[in-house]
Write a protein that holds these residues in place. Structure first.
Motif, short mmCIF file in Angstrom:
data_model
loop_
_atom_site.label_atom_id
_atom_site.label_comp_id
_atom_site.label_asym_id
_atom_site.label_seq_id
_atom_site.Cartn_x
_atom_site.Cartn_y
_atom_site.Cartn_z
N PRO A 1 1.00 -1.29 0.03
CA PRO A 1 0.02 -0.06 -0.22
C PRO A 1 0.52 1.47 0.30
O PRO A 1 1.97 1.35 0.65
CB PRO A 1 -0.90 -0.12 0.99
N GLY A 2 0.51 2.57 -0.91
CA GLY A 2 0.92 3.85 -0.91
C GLY A 2 2.29 3.24 -2.01
O GLY A 2 3.01 4.08 -1.87
N LEU A 3 3.02 2.01 -2.05
CA LEU A 3 3.50 2.05 -3.76
C LEU A 3 2.75 1.93 -4.32
O LEU A 3 2.13 0.94 -4.64
CB LEU A 3 4.60 0.94 -2.69
N ARG A 4 3.46 2.90 -5.81
CA ARG A 4 3.10 2.18 -7.20
C ARG A 4 3.82 2.62 -8.28
O ARG A 4 4.65 3.17 -8.05
CB ARG A 4 1.46 3.07 -7.33
N PHE A 5 3.54 2.46 -9.48
CA PHE A 5 4.36 2.24 -9.92
C PHE A 5 4.11 3.39 -11.19
O PHE A 5 2.75 3.49 -11.22
CB PHE A 5 3.80 1.25 -11.57
N HIS A 6 4.73 5.00 -11.26
CA HIS A 6 5.19 5.80 -11.53
C HIS A 6 5.12 5.51 -13.10
O HIS A 6 5.86 6.72 -13.44
CB HIS A 6 5.87 7.00 -10.80
N ALA A 7 4.16 5.93 -14.09
CA ALA A 7 4.28 5.45 -15.60
C ALA A 7 4.68 7.09 -15.79
O ALA A 7 5.82 7.43 -17.15
CB ALA A 7 3.08 5.27 -15.75
N ASP A 8 3.88 8.44 -15.88
CA ASP A 8 4.66 8.91 -15.82
C ASP A 8 6.20 9.46 -15.59
O ASP A 8 6.48 10.40 -16.34
CB ASP A 8 4.25 10.48 -15.08
N VAL A 9 6.90 8.98 -14.26
CA VAL A 9 8.16 8.93 -14.19
C VAL A 9 8.66 8.50 -15.54
O VAL A 9 9.98 9.56 -16.78
CB VAL A 9 8.80 8.62 -12.82
N LEU A 10 8.24 7.40 -15.78
CA LEU A 10 8.93 6.60 -17.48
C LEU A 10 8.93 7.54 -18.37
O LEU A 10 10.07 7.54 -18.94
CB LEU A 10 8.70 5.02 -16.84
N THR A 11 7.77 7.97 -18.41
CA THR A 11 7.48 8.69 -20.05
C THR A 11 8.33 9.40 -20.06
O THR A 11 9.03 10.12 -20.54
CB THR A 11 6.05 8.84 -19.96
N TYR B 1 17.19 3.90 -17.74
CA TYR B 1 16.64 4.98 -17.76
C TYR B 1 17.87 5.77 -16.79
O TYR B 1 17.23 7.42 -16.00
CB TYR B 1 15.04 5.50 -17.82
N ASN B 2 18.75 5.83 -16.11
CA ASN B 2 19.67 5.74 -15.19
C ASN B 2 18.85 6.79 -14.59
O ASN B 2 18.88 7.91 -13.88
CB ASN B 2 20.54 7.35 -15.30
N CYS B 3 18.05 5.74 -13.39
CA CYS B 3 16.92 6.57 -11.98
C CYS B 3 17.11 5.18 -11.18
O CYS B 3 17.25 3.99 -11.39
CB CYS B 3 15.46 6.48 -12.90
N SER B 4 16.55 5.69 -10.60
CA SER B 4 16.47 4.84 -8.79
C SER B 4 14.60 4.35 -8.81
O SER B 4 13.88 4.50 -9.89
CB SER B 4 16.16 5.28 -7.99
N LEU B 5 15.13 3.14 -8.02
CA LEU B 5 14.14 2.56 -8.48
C LEU B 5 12.66 3.11 -7.92
O LEU B 5 11.51 2.99 -7.49
CB LEU B 5 14.02 1.21 -6.76
N ASP B 6 12.95 3.99 -6.53
CA ASP B 6 12.21 4.77 -5.93
C ASP B 6 11.98 6.11 -6.41
O ASP B 6 10.70 6.56 -6.45
CB ASP B 6 13.43 5.60 -4.70
N ASP B 7 12.85 6.44 -7.82
CA ASP B 7 11.61 7.00 -8.40
C ASP B 7 10.61 6.64 -9.40
O ASP B 7 9.40 7.43 -9.32
CB ASP B 7 12.96 7.72 -9.94
N LEU B 8 10.36 5.22 -10.02
CA LEU B 8 9.12 4.42 -10.41
C LEU B 8 8.52 4.61 -9.36
O LEU B 8 7.47 4.05 -9.86
CB LEU B 8 10.24 3.26 -11.00
N VAL B 9 8.57 3.73 -8.19
CA VAL B 9 7.59 3.78 -7.49
C VAL B 9 6.71 4.48 -6.55
O VAL B 9 5.99 4.50 -5.69
CB VAL B 9 7.81 2.30 -6.58
N LEU B 10 7.76 5.23 -6.00
CA LEU B 10 7.42 6.82 -5.53
C LEU B 10 7.53 7.40 -5.53
O LEU B 10 6.88 8.77 -5.18
CB LEU B 10 8.48 6.69 -3.65
N GLY B 11 7.55 8.34 -6.68
CA GLY B 11 7.68 9.22 -8.00
C GLY B 11 8.97 9.85 -7.35
O GLY B 11 8.61 11.10 -8.05
N ARG B 12 9.61 10.23 -6.57
CA ARG B 12 11.19 10.58 -6.60
C ARG B 12 11.65 10.75 -7.63
O ARG B 12 12.27 9.77 -8.83
CB ARG B 12 11.79 10.44 -5.41
N VAL B 13 12.22 12.02 -7.96
CA VAL B 13 13.03 12.47 -9.40
C VAL B 13 14.44 12.94 -8.67
O VAL B 13 14.37 13.70 -8.16
CB VAL B 13 12.42 12.78 -10.71
#
Length: 90
Positions: free
Chosen positions: A3-13, A60-72
């Motif tokens: 709960p609270g974790l989700r895939f942030h498609a906007d970060v990926l795009t 895409y040289n980002c972290s898992l946090d970026d993709l599941v927490l939306g932190r960039v």
């Protein structure tokens, strides 16, 4: 996912777009996953596996946090992962 974790498609795009990858196919090719997987992820029809998340983060040289927490945040390049992925595909 928890709960609270989700895939942030906007970060990926956003990350993909910044590297010129504007199609599902381009994202799939860079990450080494199926185009259908990217399509399902970006449409919200599926939850990514850990392996897919790692492949996308590496591509895409980002972290898992970026993709599941939306932190960039910017990360330094990870040559060891990229080299291991290239070696495994040979």
């Amino acid at each position: 996912m928890e709960p609270g974790l989700r895939f942030h498609a906007d970060v990926l795009t956003d990350k993909a777009g910044s590297m010129g990858d504007t199609t599902h196919l381009a994202i799939a090719l860079r990450a080494g996953v199926r185009e259908s997987t990217i399509s399902r992820l970006l449409s919200g029809r599926t939850v990514p596996s850990l392996a897919t998340l790692v492949a996308l983060a590496d591509a895409y040289n980002c972290s898992l946090d970026d993709l599941v927490l939306g932190r960039v945040r910017a990360l330094p390049p990870r040559p060891a992962l990229a080299q291991a992925r290239t070696a495994a595909s040979i």
